[in-house]
Write a protein that holds these residues in place. Sequence first.
Motif, PDB file in Angstrom:
ATOM      1  N   VAL A 334       0.900  -1.346  -0.107  1.00  0.00           N
ATOM      2  CA  VAL A 334       0.072  -0.083  -0.089  1.00  0.00           C
ATOM      3  C   VAL A 334       0.850   1.310   0.040  1.00  0.00           C
ATOM      4  O   VAL A 334       0.684   2.018  -0.781  1.00  0.00           O
ATOM      5  CB  VAL A 334      -1.003  -0.171   1.167  1.00  0.00           C
ATOM      6  N   THR A 335       2.036   1.285   0.869  1.00  0.00           N
ATOM      7  CA  THR A 335       2.646   2.293   0.909  1.00  0.00           C
ATOM      8  C   THR A 335       3.307   2.637  -0.333  1.00  0.00           C
ATOM      9  O   THR A 335       3.480   3.856  -0.814  1.00  0.00           O
ATOM     10  CB  THR A 335       3.966   2.177   2.067  1.00  0.00           C
ATOM     11  N   ILE A 336       3.951   1.797  -0.954  1.00  0.00           N
ATOM     12  CA  ILE A 336       4.763   1.855  -2.451  1.00  0.00           C
ATOM     13  C   ILE A 336       3.619   2.581  -3.486  1.00  0.00           C
ATOM     14  O   ILE A 336       4.127   3.325  -4.184  1.00  0.00           O
ATOM     15  CB  ILE A 336       5.549   0.753  -2.854  1.00  0.00           C
ATOM     16  N   LEU A 337       2.458   1.933  -3.509  1.00  0.00           N
ATOM     17  CA  LEU A 337       1.680   2.364  -4.303  1.00  0.00           C
ATOM     18  C   LEU A 337       1.189   3.979  -4.055  1.00  0.00           C
ATOM     19  O   LEU A 337       1.023   4.523  -5.157  1.00  0.00           O
ATOM     20  CB  LEU A 337       0.344   1.388  -4.430  1.00  0.00           C
ATOM     21  N   ARG A 338       1.119   4.384  -2.810  1.00  0.00           N
ATOM     22  CA  ARG A 338       0.723   5.442  -2.507  1.00  0.00           C
ATOM     23  C   ARG A 338       1.729   6.745  -2.818  1.00  0.00           C
ATOM     24  O   ARG A 338       1.666   7.693  -2.889  1.00  0.00           O
ATOM     25  CB  ARG A 338       0.394   5.448  -1.088  1.00  0.00           C
ATOM     26  N   SER A 339       2.945   5.897  -2.586  1.00  0.00           N
ATOM     27  CA  SER A 339       4.349   6.943  -3.228  1.00  0.00           C
ATOM     28  C   SER A 339       4.397   7.216  -4.332  1.00  0.00           C
ATOM     29  O   SER A 339       4.653   8.261  -4.904  1.00  0.00           O
ATOM     30  CB  SER A 339       5.550   6.373  -2.471  1.00  0.00           C
TER      31      SER A 339
END
Length: 352
Positions: A334-339
């Motif tokens: 989730v974090t890498i997609l949001r970045s």
Amino acid sequence: MRTIDRIIELLGSDAESLLKYESKSIPKDSLVVPGPHSVDNFIDSDRSPQVLKSLKQLYDHGSLGGTGYLNILPVDQGIEHSAAFSFYKNQAYFDPENIIKLAMEAGCNGVASTFGGLALHARKYAHRIPFIVKINHNELLTYPNKYDQIPFGSVREAWDMGATAIGATIYFGSEESTRQIQEIAAAFEEAHQLGMATILWCYTRNSAFKKDDKDYHSAADLTGQANHIGVTIKADIIKQKLPETNFGFRDIGFGKQSQEMYESLTTDHPIDLCRFQVANCYMGKIGLINSGGGSKGDSDFQAAVRTAVINKRAGGCGLIMGRKAFQRPMDEGVTILRSVQEVYLEKEITVA
């Protein structure tokens, strides 16, 4: 820390060259730049109101909704690369519901996956996040391996499960490409008749595209021409690998090319190489999304943000990233997609 400062930190030594670069070979003013108006690029086309509605649904969903940019989660590697090899790092994704949950939790515009994976949970999720059904695949169980994209189902099946769009791959340059072009052109026309949007994975594939230990499969000129054929068969969105080199036609020695062509259209800067791809998508009227590539561990965050910055500044409309997200715990995915989404939401990062 401000978003732009986090992006600069992740880009490291590449920050200035990527964020301050001014592209001149193909000027920004000649492009149709992504924005809230992106679906209006089709307003004079033969796409029906139902297709426009499907495109609007895709562009308006998730964290990037209404911006003209896309972040799509694609997970078809269970067929393309084998399920065991794809999912052993995170066994949860053997269960296709977790693929859909990851896309929803991360605020993606849509989720692209297989007939079986999406169909199994269509009643629960097809109205909650746009489904993009991948209708053909290259399967690796045949021995010896062959590299051919074959249909795994029908366009009507995708429509029946509530899909917003279909996706397909063509291996341009391969022995089978003529058949694949014909198959997918017909499939895209049927999808449009049913009101679905179309996304084409425009990949090059030919052993001759490697020469003198140099791989031209991601060359800007070869991938750009693949894009141009893709928009010709009426893909609404083009998926392409980020270009890493150029001069494929010249160095391999085929096709139509000239030194003046290369000098007038591009340089060796990564933003210009990507803009070469955008230009071949009808100067940006058809959106270009670049792929995120494989997972390499700790460097994934930096690589994902770098790809997003290049795509956005080149005039592309987003990123389609799978392995860097699903081959790690869900919270990290989730974090890498949001970045990646932060790059497209950051107003200080503009088209070069």
